[in-house]
Motif scaffolding. Structure first.
Motif, PDB file in Angstrom:
ATOM      1  N   CYS A  95       0.655  -1.487   0.016  1.00 41.03           N
ATOM      2  CA  CYS A  95       0.154   0.376  -0.184  1.00 41.03           C
ATOM      3  C   CYS A  95       0.805   1.825   0.068  1.00 41.03           C
ATOM      4  O   CYS A  95       0.089   2.043  -0.446  1.00 41.03           O
ATOM      5  CB  CYS A  95      -0.734  -0.286   1.019  1.00 41.03           C
ATOM      6  N   GLY A  96       1.805   1.019   0.132  1.00 43.09           N
ATOM      7  CA  GLY A  96       2.627   2.542   0.119  1.00 43.09           C
ATOM      8  C   GLY A  96       2.833   3.349   1.462  1.00 43.09           C
ATOM      9  O   GLY A  96       3.267   4.150   1.099  1.00 43.09           O
ATOM     10  N   THR A  97       2.265   2.688   2.581  1.00 45.29           N
ATOM     11  CA  THR A  97       2.350   3.234   3.667  1.00 45.29           C
ATOM     12  C   THR A  97       3.110   3.280   4.481  1.00 45.29           C
ATOM     13  O   THR A  97       3.975   2.011   4.868  1.00 45.29           O
ATOM     14  CB  THR A  97       1.046   2.999   3.848  1.00 45.29           C
ATOM     15  N   TYR A  98       3.724   4.370   5.566  1.00 45.21           N
ATOM     16  CA  TYR A  98       4.479   4.107   6.560  1.00 45.21           C
ATOM     17  C   TYR A  98       4.629   5.178   7.804  1.00 45.21           C
ATOM     18  O   TYR A  98       4.153   6.709   7.285  1.00 45.21           O
ATOM     19  CB  TYR A  98       5.792   4.951   5.902  1.00 45.21           C
ATOM     20  N   LYS A  99       4.241   4.813   8.836  1.00 45.50           N
ATOM     21  CA  LYS A  99       3.165   5.187  10.129  1.00 45.50           C
ATOM     22  C   LYS A  99       2.327   6.138   9.249  1.00 45.50           C
ATOM     23  O   LYS A  99       1.953   7.148   9.718  1.00 45.50           O
ATOM     24  CB  LYS A  99       4.453   6.522  10.114  1.00 45.50           C
ATOM     25  N   GLY A 100       1.301   5.381   9.375  1.00 46.54           N
ATOM     26  CA  GLY A 100      -0.220   5.998   8.872  1.00 46.54           C
ATOM     27  C   GLY A 100      -0.062   6.835   8.018  1.00 46.54           C
ATOM     28  O   GLY A 100      -1.059   7.321   6.961  1.00 46.54           O
ATOM     29  N   LYS A 101       1.062   7.924   6.860  1.00 48.10           N
ATOM     30  CA  LYS A 101       1.221   8.096   5.965  1.00 48.10           C
ATOM     31  C   LYS A 101       1.865   7.897   4.395  1.00 48.10           C
ATOM     32  O   LYS A 101       1.877   6.542   5.148  1.00 48.10           O
ATOM     33  CB  LYS A 101       2.152   8.969   6.493  1.00 48.10           C
ATOM     34  N   THR A 102       1.231   8.328   3.817  1.00 45.27           N
ATOM     35  CA  THR A 102       1.572   7.509   2.570  1.00 45.27           C
ATOM     36  C   THR A 102       2.861   8.041   1.793  1.00 45.27           C
ATOM     37  O   THR A 102       2.442   9.409   1.400  1.00 45.27           O
ATOM     38  CB  THR A 102      -0.309   7.639   1.356  1.00 45.27           C
ATOM     39  N   VAL A 103       3.241   7.271   1.501  1.00 44.92           N
ATOM     40  CA  VAL A 103       5.060   7.939   1.331  1.00 44.92           C
ATOM     41  C   VAL A 103       5.062   7.286  -0.307  1.00 44.92           C
ATOM     42  O   VAL A 103       5.895   8.386  -0.694  1.00 44.92           O
ATOM     43  CB  VAL A 103       6.119   7.167   2.085  1.00 44.92           C
ATOM     44  N   ILE A 104       4.743   6.239  -0.658  1.00 49.22           N
ATOM     45  CA  ILE A 104       4.090   6.118  -2.032  1.00 49.22           C
ATOM     46  C   ILE A 104       3.297   5.489  -2.569  1.00 49.22           C
ATOM     47  O   ILE A 104       2.454   5.218  -2.577  1.00 49.22           O
ATOM     48  CB  ILE A 104       5.319   5.364  -2.630  1.00 49.22           C
TER      49      ILE A 104
END
Length: 60
Positions: free
Chosen positions: A46-55
């Protein structure tokens, strides 16, 4: 050329090799898509990290 004077016993050989085993990498569950991922890394699905979309992924 150096040649061992005595045969290395199985016990001594195996004790030397005790640190050569491979370890399984740690895994955790992505809170957004519930896929398995490595901890402290961006989720590949899904491309998320710590609840934020990064990719931006093609699925999202």
């Amino acid at each position: 050329m150096a040649v061992p004077k005595k045969k290395t016993s199985k016990s001594r050989r195996d004790m030397r090799r005790s640190h050569d085993a491979l370890t399984v990498p740690g895994t955790c569950i992505c809170p957004d898509c519930q896929e398995v991922k490595q901890p402290h890394r961006i989720c590949a699905s899904c491309g998320t990290y710590k609840g934020k979309t990064v990719i931006e992924t093609k699925e999202a």
